[in-house]
Design an enzyme around this catalytic site. Sequence first.
Site, mmCIF file in Angstrom:
data_model
loop_
_atom_site.group_PDB
_atom_site.id
_atom_site.type_symbol
_atom_site.label_atom_id
_atom_site.label_comp_id
_atom_site.label_asym_id
_atom_site.label_seq_id
_atom_site.Cartn_x
_atom_site.Cartn_y
_atom_site.Cartn_z
ATOM 1 N N VAL A 129 10.114 35.595 49.194
ATOM 2 C CA VAL A 129 9.894 35.278 50.606
ATOM 3 C C VAL A 129 10.207 36.519 51.448
ATOM 4 C CG1 VAL A 129 10.762 33.910 52.544
ATOM 5 C CG2 VAL A 129 10.249 32.800 50.353
ATOM 6 N N ASP B 273 35.459 28.780 45.627
ATOM 7 C CA ASP B 273 34.255 29.570 45.901
ATOM 8 C C ASP B 273 34.571 30.975 46.420
ATOM 9 O OD1 ASP B 273 32.854 27.305 45.256
ATOM 10 O OD2 ASP B 273 31.747 27.158 47.147
ATOM 11 N N HIS C 43 26.395 -0.488 22.050
ATOM 12 C CA HIS C 43 24.956 -0.711 22.174
ATOM 13 C C HIS C 43 24.717 -1.885 23.111
ATOM 14 C CE1 HIS C 43 20.757 -0.961 21.064
ATOM 15 N NE2 HIS C 43 20.888 -2.263 20.867
HETATM 16 P P1 NAI Z 1 21.367 28.835 43.594
HETATM 17 O O1 NAI Z 1 22.001 30.124 43.279
HETATM 18 O O2 NAI Z 1 21.595 27.637 42.738
HETATM 19 O O3 NAI Z 1 19.769 29.044 43.684
HETATM 20 C C1 NAI Z 1 19.177 29.963 44.572
HETATM 21 C C2 NAI Z 1 17.754 30.213 44.138
HETATM 22 O O4 NAI Z 1 17.091 30.957 45.154
HETATM 23 C C3 NAI Z 1 17.656 31.018 42.856
HETATM 24 O O5 NAI Z 1 16.814 30.347 41.963
HETATM 25 C C4 NAI Z 1 17.073 32.353 43.343
HETATM 26 O O6 NAI Z 1 16.276 32.989 42.360
HETATM 27 C C5 NAI Z 1 16.253 31.923 44.543
HETATM 28 N N1 NAI Z 1 15.964 32.990 45.524
HETATM 29 C C6 NAI Z 1 16.813 33.934 45.975
HETATM 30 N N2 NAI Z 1 16.184 34.745 46.875
HETATM 31 C C7 NAI Z 1 14.900 34.294 47.007
HETATM 32 C C8 NAI Z 1 13.765 34.703 47.793
HETATM 33 N N3 NAI Z 1 13.796 35.762 48.627
HETATM 34 N N4 NAI Z 1 12.610 33.996 47.679
HETATM 35 C C9 NAI Z 1 12.549 32.941 46.832
HETATM 36 N N5 NAI Z 1 13.588 32.519 46.080
HETATM 37 C C10 NAI Z 1 14.766 33.173 46.163
HETATM 38 O O7 NAI Z 1 21.787 28.555 45.113
HETATM 39 P P2 NAI Z 1 21.801 27.228 45.994
HETATM 40 O O8 NAI Z 1 20.859 26.220 45.467
HETATM 41 O O9 NAI Z 1 21.649 27.698 47.382
HETATM 42 O O10 NAI Z 1 23.271 26.669 45.768
HETATM 43 C C11 NAI Z 1 24.402 27.444 46.187
HETATM 44 C C12 NAI Z 1 25.622 27.122 45.392
HETATM 45 O O11 NAI Z 1 26.055 25.802 45.636
HETATM 46 C C13 NAI Z 1 25.377 27.263 43.901
HETATM 47 O O12 NAI Z 1 26.391 28.077 43.360
HETATM 48 C C14 NAI Z 1 25.465 25.874 43.384
HETATM 49 O O13 NAI Z 1 26.076 25.844 42.100
HETATM 50 C C15 NAI Z 1 26.314 25.149 44.403
HETATM 51 N N6 NAI Z 1 25.895 23.751 44.482
HETATM 52 C C16 NAI Z 1 26.155 22.923 43.434
HETATM 53 C C17 NAI Z 1 25.705 21.630 43.445
HETATM 54 C C18 NAI Z 1 25.965 20.767 42.258
HETATM 55 O O14 NAI Z 1 26.815 21.110 41.465
HETATM 56 N N7 NAI Z 1 25.250 19.662 42.080
HETATM 57 C C19 NAI Z 1 24.962 21.073 44.580
HETATM 58 C C20 NAI Z 1 24.714 22.039 45.596
HETATM 59 C C21 NAI Z 1 25.179 23.317 45.540
#
Ligand code: NAI
Length: 461
Positions: free
Chosen positions: A232, A308, A440
């Site tokens: 992007v 974090d 089960h």
């Molecule tokens: P993320 O690190 O999981 O994913 C970010 C994604 O954005 C990656 O796939 C990356 O390649 C992509 N990206 C980066 N720059 C880009 C660009 N210019 N254009 C297109 N794509 C691009 O980060 P996210 O989803 O924002 O989550 C942040 C943190 O919060 C993570 O560390 C995650 O583990 C945590 N989190 C955990 C949850 C859970 O455990 N269920 C729920 C929500 C967040």
Amino acid sequence: MSTYDVIFIGAGPGGYVGAIRAAQLGLKTAVVEGRATLGGTCLNVGCIPSKALLHASHMLHETQHNFAKMGLTGTTGVDWKQMLSYKDDVIGQNTGGIEFLFKKNKIDWIKGWATIPAPGQVKVGDTVHEAENIVIASGSEPSHLPGVTVDEKTVVTSTGALTLDRVPDSLAVIGAGVIGLELGSVYARLGSKVTVIEYLDVITPGMDAEVARTFQRLLGKQGLTFVLGAAVQSVAVKDGTATVTYKLRKTEAEATLDADIVLVATGRKPYTTGLGLDALGVALSPRGQIVTDAHYATSVKGIYAIGDAIAGPMLAHKAEDEGMAVAEMLAGQQGHVNYDVIPGVIYTHPELANVGKTEEQLKAEGRAYKVGKFSFMGNARAKANFAGDGFVKILADKATDRILGAHIIGPAAGDLIHEICLAMEFGAAAEDIARTTHAHPTYSEAVREAALACGDGPIHA
Ligand code: NAI
């Protein structure tokens, strides 16, 4: 001026859990929190509200796709205002619960934003509080993308995505990570046309590749569109509509996408603004993480950091465990976090859960391993519940049968994974799970079948 054994800065899962453990162990404890409610990002604008919306939108999906098959009649519409108020109620119950726990454990909540003028001192407003130990648990904030200005109305982070004033007709999600896919699926189920633009050629990078491929296929069936390998460049907003410009990395061709709302979900970064770390000389990594040793001690004596704000996965449960560990160490006990056994869960439908090594990691390490896999199609309970999509995959050492990792995509994956976490904590072999009676009919039987598949073979495949 008051004196504490320990002051935690931040009342997210790291700080509030650490504080409760510290108080339980007899330390005079306070927590500084500037937000109006306790619980940090996770409870207020993260894990918990998103789970409420995931639950509600999944219910809607069930009514639209499976109710008629089960002989249930009637239609269900969306009252978005009410859905948001249900979500807020869930937040309130949880943040109120922590306030109750603070009172019960005699933990002082110092309201406001903290600075650390000197080791042993935490300043909030005009008051300086003294503490023998200070634990920074200040969490993280969304990292911003060059060329993209977030206004939390048309171009939103996860925070804004949880309080949209309407269900958008179209949603562009930047980043196919955890946040993008969880919230993307919420809006897809509620009727938005969702397009996910991801820089890499895969979704959920770092995840077991087979799981990621299955996940992408299933999300595609749910209506999400993916543009992969696309960087992007910018987002422009005109008359309330956004235009995302991206460049396809292979061909360098530029393309645009119009959307009512753009969700920026490209990762998070440590939040340490205003703490005064520079002046104190607290060392930070090039990525802005507070550098700590194995005891969560920073480069300045008496100041610790967890969650974090330091290295490692940005997960609430990792922060919680570090909070408990640091509290135990400060109380003279042996706190410990086993970083090899931290599960990760994505709460979409189906859910994804993983722990330990992926196949790709084992290959890179040159480890000899075996794979035990079992499809939920062979699980009677899953079939009864229209939840046959997905599988359990257990990776075990080829020679010793010791479990090295597990990857689940399927119903209740986030709960099923803990059987494997416990097995890994105990150094169990796949055969230990295979020889354990599983009730089960339960989804858990799929875990046992995958363990059987590491040996002589599963029964129902
Ligand atoms: P993320 O690190 O999981 O994913 C970010 C994604 O954005 C990656 O796939 C990356 O390649 C992509 N990206 C980066 N720059 C880009 C660009 N210019 N254009 C297109 N794509 C691009 O980060 P996210 O989803 O924002 O989550 C942040 C943190 O919060 C993570 O560390 C995650 O583990 C945590 N989190 C955990 C949850 C859970 O455990 N269920 C729920 C929500 C967040």
